[in-house]
Design a protein around this motif. Structure first.
Motif, PDB file in Angstrom:
ATOM      1  N   ALA A  22       0.829  -1.211   0.000  1.00 43.96           N
ATOM      2  CA  ALA A  22       0.000   0.000   0.000  1.00 43.96           C
ATOM      3  C   ALA A  22       0.861   1.259   0.000  1.00 43.96           C
ATOM      4  CB  ALA A  22      -0.932  -0.008   1.211  1.00 43.96           C
ATOM      5  N   PHE A  23       1.983   1.216   0.708  1.00 43.72           N
ATOM      6  CA  PHE A  23       2.896   2.363   0.735  1.00 43.72           C
ATOM      7  C   PHE A  23       3.381   2.709  -0.660  1.00 43.72           C
ATOM      8  CE2 PHE A  23       7.433   3.313   0.305  1.00 43.72           C
ATOM      9  CZ  PHE A  23       7.488   4.578   0.859  1.00 43.72           C
ATOM     10  N   THR A  24       3.756   1.687  -1.422  1.00 42.02           N
ATOM     11  CA  THR A  24       4.303   1.928  -2.754  1.00 42.02           C
ATOM     12  C   THR A  24       3.279   2.589  -3.652  1.00 42.02           C
ATOM     13  OG1 THR A  24       5.846   0.080  -2.536  1.00 42.02           O
ATOM     14  CG2 THR A  24       5.326   0.806  -4.776  1.00 42.02           C
ATOM     15  N   GLU A  25       2.052   2.101  -3.627  1.00 39.14           N
ATOM     16  CA  GLU A  25       1.012   2.705  -4.451  1.00 39.14           C
ATOM     17  C   GLU A  25       0.759   4.154  -4.031  1.00 39.14           C
ATOM     18  OE1 GLU A  25      -3.447   1.718  -6.190  1.00 39.14           O
ATOM     19  OE2 GLU A  25      -2.445   0.323  -4.841  1.00 39.14           O
ATOM     20  N   THR A  26       0.723   4.414  -2.729  1.00 40.22           N
ATOM     21  CA  THR A  26       0.524   5.773  -2.236  1.00 40.22           C
ATOM     22  C   THR A  26       1.657   6.688  -2.680  1.00 40.22           C
ATOM     23  OG1 THR A  26      -0.694   4.989  -0.301  1.00 40.22           O
ATOM     24  CG2 THR A  26       0.281   7.184  -0.160  1.00 40.22           C
ATOM     25  N   LEU A  27       2.883   6.209  -2.576  1.00 41.01           N
ATOM     26  CA  LEU A  27       4.041   6.995  -2.988  1.00 41.01           C
ATOM     27  C   LEU A  27       3.968   7.349  -4.465  1.00 41.01           C
ATOM     28  CD1 LEU A  27       6.954   8.122  -2.546  1.00 41.01           C
ATOM     29  CD2 LEU A  27       7.763   5.844  -3.219  1.00 41.01           C
ATOM     30  N   LEU A  28       3.685   6.364  -5.289  1.00 36.12           N
ATOM     31  CA  LEU A  28       3.664   6.597  -6.730  1.00 36.12           C
ATOM     32  C   LEU A  28       2.549   7.563  -7.119  1.00 36.12           C
ATOM     33  CD1 LEU A  28       4.422   3.019  -8.130  1.00 36.12           C
ATOM     34  CD2 LEU A  28       6.004   4.839  -7.452  1.00 36.12           C
ATOM     35  N   LEU A  29       1.385   7.403  -6.521  1.00 35.77           N
ATOM     36  CA  LEU A  29       0.275   8.315  -6.802  1.00 35.77           C
ATOM     37  C   LEU A  29       0.627   9.742  -6.415  1.00 35.77           C
ATOM     38  CD1 LEU A  29      -2.726   6.114  -5.636  1.00 35.77           C
ATOM     39  CD2 LEU A  29      -2.458   7.071  -7.935  1.00 35.77           C
ATOM     40  N   SER A  30       1.290   9.894  -5.278  1.00 29.05           N
ATOM     41  CA  SER A  30       1.623  11.242  -4.819  1.00 29.05           C
ATOM     42  C   SER A  30       2.684  11.888  -5.705  1.00 29.05           C
ATOM     43  CB  SER A  30       2.110  11.202  -3.369  1.00 29.05           C
ATOM     44  OG  SER A  30       3.349  10.534  -3.259  1.00 29.05           O
ATOM     45  N   GLU A  31       3.570  11.099  -6.254  1.00 27.49           N
ATOM     46  CA  GLU A  31       4.652  11.653  -7.066  1.00 27.49           C
ATOM     47  C   GLU A  31       4.166  12.152  -8.428  1.00 27.49           C
ATOM     48  OE1 GLU A  31       7.884  12.330  -6.462  1.00 27.49           O
ATOM     49  OE2 GLU A  31       7.457  11.818  -4.365  1.00 27.49           O
ATOM     50  N   VAL A  32       3.094  11.569  -8.927  1.00 25.39           N
ATOM     51  CA  VAL A  32       2.629  11.957 -10.272  1.00 25.39           C
ATOM     52  C   VAL A  32       1.237  12.569 -10.242  1.00 25.39           C
ATOM     53  CG1 VAL A  32       4.099  10.280 -11.433  1.00 25.39           C
ATOM     54  CG2 VAL A  32       1.782   9.617 -10.769  1.00 25.39           C
ATOM     55  N   GLY A  33       0.799  13.004  -9.075  1.00 27.05           N
ATOM     56  CA  GLY A  33      -0.479  13.700  -8.973  1.00 27.05           C
ATOM     57  C   GLY A  33      -1.679  12.877  -9.390  1.00 27.05           C
ATOM     58  N   GLY A  34      -1.610  11.562  -9.157  1.00 30.39           N
ATOM     59  CA  GLY A  34      -2.749  10.698  -9.474  1.00 30.39           C
ATOM     60  C   GLY A  34      -2.858  10.285 -10.927  1.00 30.39           C
ATOM     61  N   ASP A  35      -1.858  10.586 -11.755  1.00 31.45           N
ATOM     62  CA  ASP A  35      -1.863  10.200 -13.167  1.00 31.45           C
ATOM     63  C   ASP A  35      -1.652   8.686 -13.256  1.00 31.45           C
ATOM     64  OD1 ASP A  35      -1.165   9.590 -15.819  1.00 31.45           O
ATOM     65  OD2 ASP A  35      -0.245  11.554 -16.140  1.00 31.45           O
ATOM     66  N   LEU A  36      -2.742   7.949 -13.528  1.00 28.03           N
ATOM     67  CA  LEU A  36      -2.693   6.491 -13.452  1.00 28.03           C
ATOM     68  C   LEU A  36      -1.761   5.865 -14.493  1.00 28.03           C
ATOM     69  CD1 LEU A  36      -6.421   5.609 -12.673  1.00 28.03           C
ATOM     70  CD2 LEU A  36      -4.489   5.877 -11.098  1.00 28.03           C
ATOM     71  N   ALA A  37      -1.657   6.493 -15.651  1.00 27.42           N
ATOM     72  CA  ALA A  37      -0.758   5.956 -16.682  1.00 27.42           C
ATOM     73  C   ALA A  37       0.690   6.040 -16.208  1.00 27.42           C
ATOM     74  CB  ALA A  37      -0.938   6.713 -17.991  1.00 27.42           C
ATOM     75  N   ARG A  38       1.043   7.157 -15.584  1.00 28.77           N
ATOM     76  CA  ARG A  38       2.407   7.312 -15.074  1.00 28.77           C
ATOM     77  C   ARG A  38       2.645   6.425 -13.846  1.00 28.77           C
ATOM     78  NH1 ARG A  38       4.264  13.215 -14.133  1.00 28.77           N
ATOM     79  NH2 ARG A  38       6.315  12.197 -14.136  1.00 28.77           N
ATOM     80  N   VAL A  39       1.609   6.241 -13.051  1.00 32.26           N
ATOM     81  CA  VAL A  39       1.724   5.318 -11.917  1.00 32.26           C
ATOM     82  C   VAL A  39       2.072   3.924 -12.423  1.00 32.26           C
ATOM     83  CG1 VAL A  39       0.433   4.117 -10.110  1.00 32.26           C
ATOM     84  CG2 VAL A  39       0.234   6.592 -10.334  1.00 32.26           C
ATOM     85  N   GLN A  40       1.420   3.493 -13.483  1.00 34.91           N
ATOM     86  CA  GLN A  40       1.695   2.163 -14.038  1.00 34.91           C
ATOM     87  C   GLN A  40       3.131   2.078 -14.551  1.00 34.91           C
ATOM     88  OE1 GLN A  40      -0.587  -0.692 -14.132  1.00 34.91           O
ATOM     89  NE2 GLN A  40       1.517  -1.444 -14.291  1.00 34.91           N
ATOM     90  N   GLN A  41       3.607   3.142 -15.193  1.00 33.22           N
ATOM     91  CA  GLN A  41       4.989   3.151 -15.665  1.00 33.22           C
ATOM     92  C   GLN A  41       5.974   3.005 -14.506  1.00 33.22           C
ATOM     93  OE1 GLN A  41       5.047   6.952 -17.773  1.00 33.22           O
ATOM     94  NE2 GLN A  41       5.247   5.865 -19.723  1.00 33.22           N
ATOM     95  N   LEU A  42       5.717   3.735 -13.445  1.00 31.50           N
ATOM     96  CA  LEU A  42       6.591   3.659 -12.276  1.00 31.50           C
ATOM     97  C   LEU A  42       6.514   2.284 -11.612  1.00 31.50           C
ATOM     98  CD1 LEU A  42       5.811   7.169 -10.771  1.00 31.50           C
ATOM     99  CD2 LEU A  42       8.048   6.418 -11.596  1.00 31.50           C
ATOM    100  N   ALA A  43       5.305   1.733 -11.525  1.00 28.04           N
ATOM    101  CA  ALA A  43       5.135   0.411 -10.927  1.00 28.04           C
ATOM    102  C   ALA A  43       5.889  -0.637 -11.730  1.00 28.04           C
ATOM    103  CB  ALA A  43       3.650   0.063 -10.851  1.00 28.04           C
ATOM    104  N   ASP A  44       5.789  -0.552 -13.053  1.00 34.91           N
ATOM    105  CA  ASP A  44       6.516  -1.494 -13.903  1.00 34.91           C
ATOM    106  C   ASP A  44       8.020  -1.371 -13.678  1.00 34.91           C
ATOM    107  OD1 ASP A  44       4.130  -2.357 -14.979  1.00 34.91           O
ATOM    108  OD2 ASP A  44       4.294  -1.143 -16.808  1.00 34.91           O
ATOM    109  N   ARG A  45       8.467  -0.134 -13.526  1.00 40.68           N
ATOM    110  CA  ARG A  45       9.891   0.120 -13.312  1.00 40.68           C
ATOM    111  C   ARG A  45      10.378  -0.504 -12.000  1.00 40.68           C
ATOM    112  NH1 ARG A  45      14.210   1.978 -16.468  1.00 40.68           N
ATOM    113  NH2 ARG A  45      15.578   3.314 -15.244  1.00 40.68           N
TER     114      ARG A  45
END
Length: 231
Positions: A22-45
């Protein structure tokens, strides 16, 4: 004779996916302002499965330092710099509720009652590590706590493990390194300690068994195993 036990933190004392998913998802969302496409890119990375909220085996997050992880995703975050990103990651990490792999107060108490010297060696930063252990009520019970930034180096190098042995005045051969990743176990071997794997991180028994002397389901099984070894 086992006289000292050095633990990894994430995936060992605390269940890895239950704590950090849950922390990772929260971190990624906060870093890209909720942009789900960018969240997916970061998660894949990062090797993180957003749908199931678990890390893939081999994810860089499992065993690397926050500096390495930050550097890995920084190219996808051109609007920030590494130092600021690390600061935000450490700040968030210090507040994450930790899911204990086994009830830590009685577990740690049992080890201390046996006269064992115990420590924590994590590739997390020291300050968040102390915060997590403090909230679990066990920080003061440990004889040694080191993060990647404590001046001893980071796993899989043996520096922090040897620092533990010096701090508690034990031969590394009388110590075990308990961890959930190959970084932990390779560090143990390099330091001359006996490596013990646990299955509360993403790595499986087959992978850990290539290096570990024994692979346990969790630290809940460790006390009996140590008693058997010392009998």
């Amino acid at each position: 004779m086992i006289k000292g036990i050095l633990f990894d933190k994430d995936g060992t004392l605390f269940d890895f996916n239950a704590t950090w998913g849950a922390f990772t998802e929260t971190l990624l969302l906060s870093e890209v302002g909720g942009d789900l496409a960018r969240v997916q890119q970061l998660a894949d990375r990062l090797g993180y499965d957003l749908a199931n909220k678990v890390f893939f085996p081999g994810s860089i997050v499992i065993a690397e330092t926050v500096e390495v992880v930050a550097g890995h995703i920084l190219p996808l975050l051109p609007e920030t710099d590494k130092a600021s990103l690390i600061g935000r990651m450490n700040g968030l990490a210090a507040q994450v509720p930790q899911i204990e792999a086994a009830p830590l107060v009685p577990f740690v108490g049992g080890l201390k009652a046996r006269g064992l010297r115990i420590g924590v060696c994590t590739n997390d930063a020291e300050a968040p590590a102390r915060s997590h252990l403090g909230r679990a009520g066990v920080e003061e019970a440990f004889d040694f706590i080191a993060g990647y930034d404590s001046g001893h180096g980071a796993k899989p190098a043996p520096g922090p493990l040897l620092a533990f042995a010096r701090a508690v005045d034990l031969d590394p051969a009388h110590c075990i390194m308990v961890g959930d990743s190959l970084h932990d176990l390779h560090a143990g071997r390099a330091a001359g300690m006996r490596p013990v794997g646990v299955l509360t991180g993403p790595a499986g028994a087959e992978e850990l068994g290539t290096v570990a002397e024994v692979v346990l389901d969790s630290i809940a099984d460790l006390t009996d195993w140590v008693d058997e070894q010392n009998a």
